[in-house]
Design a protein around this motif. Structure first.
Motif, PDB file in Angstrom:
ATOM      1  N   SER A  20       7.171  51.364  63.467  1.00 37.83           N
ATOM      2  CA  SER A  20       6.711  50.081  62.957  1.00 37.83           C
ATOM      3  C   SER A  20       7.591  49.514  61.853  1.00 37.83           C
ATOM      4  O   SER A  20       7.442  48.356  61.481  1.00 37.83           O
ATOM      5  CB  SER A  20       5.279  50.218  62.423  1.00 37.83           C
ATOM      6  N   PRO A  60       5.546  45.507  65.436  1.00 34.89           N
ATOM      7  CA  PRO A  60       5.456  46.510  64.360  1.00 34.89           C
ATOM      8  C   PRO A  60       4.064  46.603  63.748  1.00 34.89           C
ATOM      9  O   PRO A  60       3.610  47.698  63.395  1.00 34.89           O
ATOM     10  CB  PRO A  60       6.482  46.018  63.332  1.00 34.89           C
ATOM     11  N   PHE A 117       1.836  49.983  63.654  1.00 32.78           N
ATOM     12  CA  PHE A 117       1.364  50.500  62.373  1.00 32.78           C
ATOM     13  C   PHE A 117      -0.149  50.728  62.405  1.00 32.78           C
ATOM     14  O   PHE A 117      -0.651  51.748  61.920  1.00 32.78           O
ATOM     15  CB  PHE A 117       1.725  49.528  61.255  1.00 32.78           C
TER      16      PHE A 117
END
Length: 446
Positions: free
Chosen positions: A4, A28, A32
């Motif tokens: 991420s 990303p 995450f």
């Protein structure tokens, strides 16, 4: 979580590779957020694995209950964790910070899979508590349904009750909440074997007594949950505030990881005091933790007020990225007090629950239940911020205490509000203990 970070997938996502908000795209962010539940599931699995492994140890159940063996809390392991965390704090790229633990995690998985371990295969057949393959929630609902289904029956000396066959782990019948005892009535004309085929209409005395214990302890749970709210502040607002302050000690530049290391070190060093509270009176240990939570909130409010004064004095209200000329270690006392709260609360809550379930539950349930209560407090902490923001709009200056930056926010008011709640919670807990007469496990004897 490693993927991420901006540099790794920038070529495929069409974004820039710098550590800047504009370089963080949708992909990303999704990666995450996926990483968080993965970490949560991994941590939960590790806790259960260690507790199950320790069940194989040739140690008395009561000693394991009091000592609370856990390799993750061993001082040697803790010191090693401090060193690693402080070392990682000096690594600037977040991709490297995530990648290094990921690399060693992969090695750990292979070691765990290939190192031989002898499995006895007995524990799973007994169930987690050695009595039944069901959760306490399922058991409680089953007792309630069975008692309601026999609402018109009366419990007297002439009525047969379904007793537990295993005398070593059974619980004797006690007074109070007599309505639930109807779940153990064996209806005339039906044998115990016929009833046992339908567990939702017949329960053992042990099942009923466990449900009674849970109901009797229910009023004390909210008091412990509030302490979990206070503990949750450590990794959120305390760290954010510390990151705005001057981290230097003379010419030596440190980071907020040093405060966390101090927090963890003191939490480990409190084990002896916590152990004494567990032996003497877990109730006193929980009460002491609540008292320290009051002191922690007062200290945090005072330090935050000093930080806001420094911000105003140097004209940094609209400059959140600049360091405030105030030492980060002004926050050290509140980290110390919070470590005392955390250390005393979890261990004594587990011991308090374990003593009430003397010889009825093994180490695993009290340990997980105590963590679950504190974890619920951490979740409640999120809602407390929302409620405090709503409340602040209707009192005083009618301005939300939580603004876009910490420099513009009034966290000191939030800490004072938590202080008031902690004081009320402390008084309520003492009142409840007066009525909730704990016999330190001697109420139930096998």
């Amino acid at each position: 979580m490693t993927l991420s970070t901006p540099p790794l997938l920038a070529h495929y996502t069409g974004t820039c590779s710098n550590y800047h908000p504009d370089c963080i795209g949708h992909t990303p962010k999704v990666l995450f957020n996926i990483g968080f539940p993965m970490v949560t599931v991994g941590m939960c699995s590790i806790v259960i694995i260690f507790e199950i492994i320790y069940e194989d140890c040739d140690i008395d159940d009561e000693k394991k209950e009091i000592i609370g063996l856990n390799i993750t809390n061993h001082p040697v392991t803790a010191i090693l964790n401090y060193i690693i965390n402080i070392a990682l704090s000096y690594i600037k790229p977040w991709s490297a910070r995530f990648a290094i633990p990921s690399f060693f995690s992969v090695i750990s998985v292979f070691l765990f899979l290939f190192v031989p371990y002898k499995e006895e295969g007995v524990m799973l057949t007994k169930g987690i508590d050695g009595l039944a393959k069901e959760s306490p929630i399922t058991r409680g609902v089953r007792v309630l349904v069975a008692s309601i289904s026999k609402n018109f029956h009366k419990v007297d000396d002439q009525i047969r009750l379904h007793d537990q066959e295993n005398r070593q782990t059974s619980l004797p019948r006690t007074r109070g909440l007599m309505f639930l005892d109807k779940a153990t009535i064996i209806v005339p004309g039906k044998s115990s074997e016929e009833h046992e085929k339908h567990k939702w209409t017949l329960c053992t005395i042990t099942d009923v007594e466990k449900t009674k214990l849970a109901i009797r302890m229910a009023p004390l749970i909210p008091s412990i949950v509030l302490c979990g709210v206070i503990i949750s502040i450590c990794n959120t607002y305390f760290i954010e505030q510390a990151n705005t302050l001057n981290p230097k000690i003379g010419k030596w530049k440190t980071s907020s990881c040093y405060l966390l290391a101090t927090y963890d070190t003191l939490k480990q060093s409190m084990k002896i005091i916590t152990f004494l509270f567990q032996l003497a009176s877990p109730r006193a240990g929980i009460s002491t933790a609540m008292f320290f939570s009051v002191l922690c909130c007062i200290t945090a409010a005072k330090v935050e007020r000093r930080r806001l004064q420094a911000i105003t004095r140097h004209g940094l209200i609209d400059k959140p990225d600049q360091r405030i000329p105030m030492s980060m270690y002004w926050m050290l006392p509140q980290f110390i007090l919070l470590a005392m709260v955390d250390s005393l609360l979890e261990a004594n809550a587990k011991s308090f629950i374990g003593r009430r379930y003397k010889k009825a539950l093994r180490l695993l349930y009290p340990f997980l239940f105590a963590r679950a209560i504190i974890g619920a407090g951490i979740l409640v902490g999120i809602f407390s911020v929302h409620l405090a923001g709503k409340f602040s709009k209707h009192v005083g200056r009618r301005v939300n205490w939580f603004q876009e930056t910490l420099n513009q926010s009034r966290m000191d008011c939030y800490y004072w509000a938590l202080t008031v709640l902690c004081v009320a919670n402390f008084v309520l807990f003492l009142v409840l203990l007066f009525y909730f007469k704990c016999t330190s496990g001697h109420e139930y004897k096998s």
